[in-house]
Motif scaffolding. Structure first.
Motif, mmCIF file in Angstrom:
data_model
loop_
_atom_site.group_PDB
_atom_site.id
_atom_site.type_symbol
_atom_site.label_atom_id
_atom_site.label_comp_id
_atom_site.label_asym_id
_atom_site.label_seq_id
_atom_site.Cartn_x
_atom_site.Cartn_y
_atom_site.Cartn_z
ATOM 1 N N ALA A 257 24.767 38.702 2.207
ATOM 2 C CA ALA A 257 24.394 38.825 3.623
ATOM 3 C C ALA A 257 25.634 38.840 4.515
ATOM 4 N N VAL A 258 26.610 37.988 4.209
ATOM 5 C CA VAL A 258 27.841 37.954 5.005
ATOM 6 C C VAL A 258 28.602 39.270 4.867
ATOM 7 N N ALA A 259 28.676 39.807 3.614
ATOM 8 C CA ALA A 259 29.388 41.064 3.397
ATOM 9 C C ALA A 259 28.717 42.214 4.148
ATOM 10 N N ALA B 295 23.691 34.554 0.111
ATOM 11 C CA ALA B 295 24.466 34.286 1.327
ATOM 12 C C ALA B 295 25.731 35.140 1.371
ATOM 13 N N VAL B 296 26.410 35.276 0.219
ATOM 14 C CA VAL B 296 27.624 36.107 0.171
ATOM 15 C C VAL B 296 27.298 37.563 0.479
ATOM 16 N N CYS C 113 26.823 42.030 6.864
ATOM 17 C CA CYS C 113 27.044 41.851 8.310
ATOM 18 C C CYS C 113 28.463 42.239 8.701
ATOM 19 N N ALA C 114 29.461 41.862 7.865
ATOM 20 C CA ALA C 114 30.846 42.222 8.172
ATOM 21 C C ALA C 114 31.042 43.740 8.132
#
Length: 313
Positions: free
Chosen positions: A106-108, A103-104, A110-111
């Protein structure tokens, strides 16, 4: 009299019992069909026209049906469950850790994609409010360049050159000649089917970066201007060291860049006229003490003296 008067059971599908001598009863024809007794695989049954009924374990009934039990075949054993692989094979605690890590990431991702998109997108409300944050993330590692599709491609040859002031081993100062760094890269690329990305783009992009972040008087505009100067100083030290510009016991103290720009001659059929005279842009001297760890002429002299003493010993 007809057959019904002789035997009332005839025509009703009943099968007579054994004969007087204990043998099989003779065939008998009725009004509705002919029945013949037979022996099944595991029991005795009746073969009646229109339906073949065999008793599984018992004896066939007189009305053509079979009476008895059906023995079920033994079932095959259940297959063993397949072993778990991948994340499913981990314990619950490690599964939770793996999910959190994914999850971390994926968030990085996307950002990062969002910030790069804002960098290359036309000016909008988000870039006006948060443009500084976007530039801090993108520059210099993730800078995007769209010159591939520029409507006005470059029509000039730019040659970048550098020279240095060297502190010699005897405490003196000497100035080297000009090293044509662009020509060195050109010679390394010519005839090479797989040229180095560094040879093709490092110096060119560094010079473009400098020109874009300095005014006409070579003064840096903002933090990126100072960063471009640091980048060029480090490139100069690497190239001068490759050419052994300092010599034995010498230390590079300052460097100076200059560019020589000439226009590409237009084709004869275009009728365009351009000047063939080169334009020279000479930058001021830059100290490289921060890059060389504060080395000075005195340190160079000490190093040279130590080398001479070691050679004498």
């Amino acid at each position: 009299m007809d057959a019904y008067d002789k035997d009332p059971a005839a025509g009703q599908g009943q099968v007579p019992g054994p004969g007087p001598d204990g043998g099989a009863a003779p065939e008998e024809t009725g009004a509705s069909g002919t029945g013949t007794t037979g022996t099944g695989t595991t029991g005795t049954g009746a073969n009646v026209t229109g339906a073949n009924v065999t008793g599984a374990t018992g004896t066939g009934a007189t009305d053509g049906s079979a009476v008895g039990e059906t023995v079920a075949a033994p079932s095959a054993p259940a297959p063993a469950p397949e072993p778990r692989t991948g994340v499913a094979a981990l314990s619950p605690r490690y599964q939770i850790g793996a999910v959190v890590a994914l999850a971390v990431v994926a968030v990085a991702v996307c950002a990062h994609l969002g910030l790069v998109f804002l960098h290359v997108a036309p000016s909008n409300t988000l870039t006006k409010q948060h443009g500084a944050a976007v530039d801090e993330w993108v520059f210099p590692e993730f800078e995007q360049n769209w010159k591939l599709f520029a409507p006005n491609p470059l029509q000039q040859n730019v040659s970048v050159q550098v020279r240095a002031e060297v502190g010699t081993a005897d405490g003196g100062i000497r100035t080297t000649g000009w090293y044509d760094l662009s020509a060195e890269d050109g010679r390394a690329i010519a005839g090479n089917p797989l040229p180095s990305h560094t040879r093709q783009n490092e110096l060119r992009r560094a010079w473009d970066f400098f020109v874009a972040t300095h005014d006409s008087e070579d003064r840096p505009v903002g933090l990126r201007g100072s960063l471009s100067e640091t980048y060029l100083r480090r490139i100069a030290l690497l190239r001068l060291d490759r050419n052994d510009a300092a010599g034995p016991g010498g230390v590079v103290e300052r460097v100076q860049y200059r560019s020589r720009t000439t226009n590409v001659a237009p084709p004869s059929w275009s009728g365009e006229k351009v000047s063939g005279r080169p334009t020279v842009r000479e930058l001021p001297w830059w100290s490289v003490a921060a890059e060389t760890g504060g080395a000075s002429t005195g340190a160079a002299g000490a190093a040279g003296a130590a080398g001479r003493e070691g050679g004498a010993a």
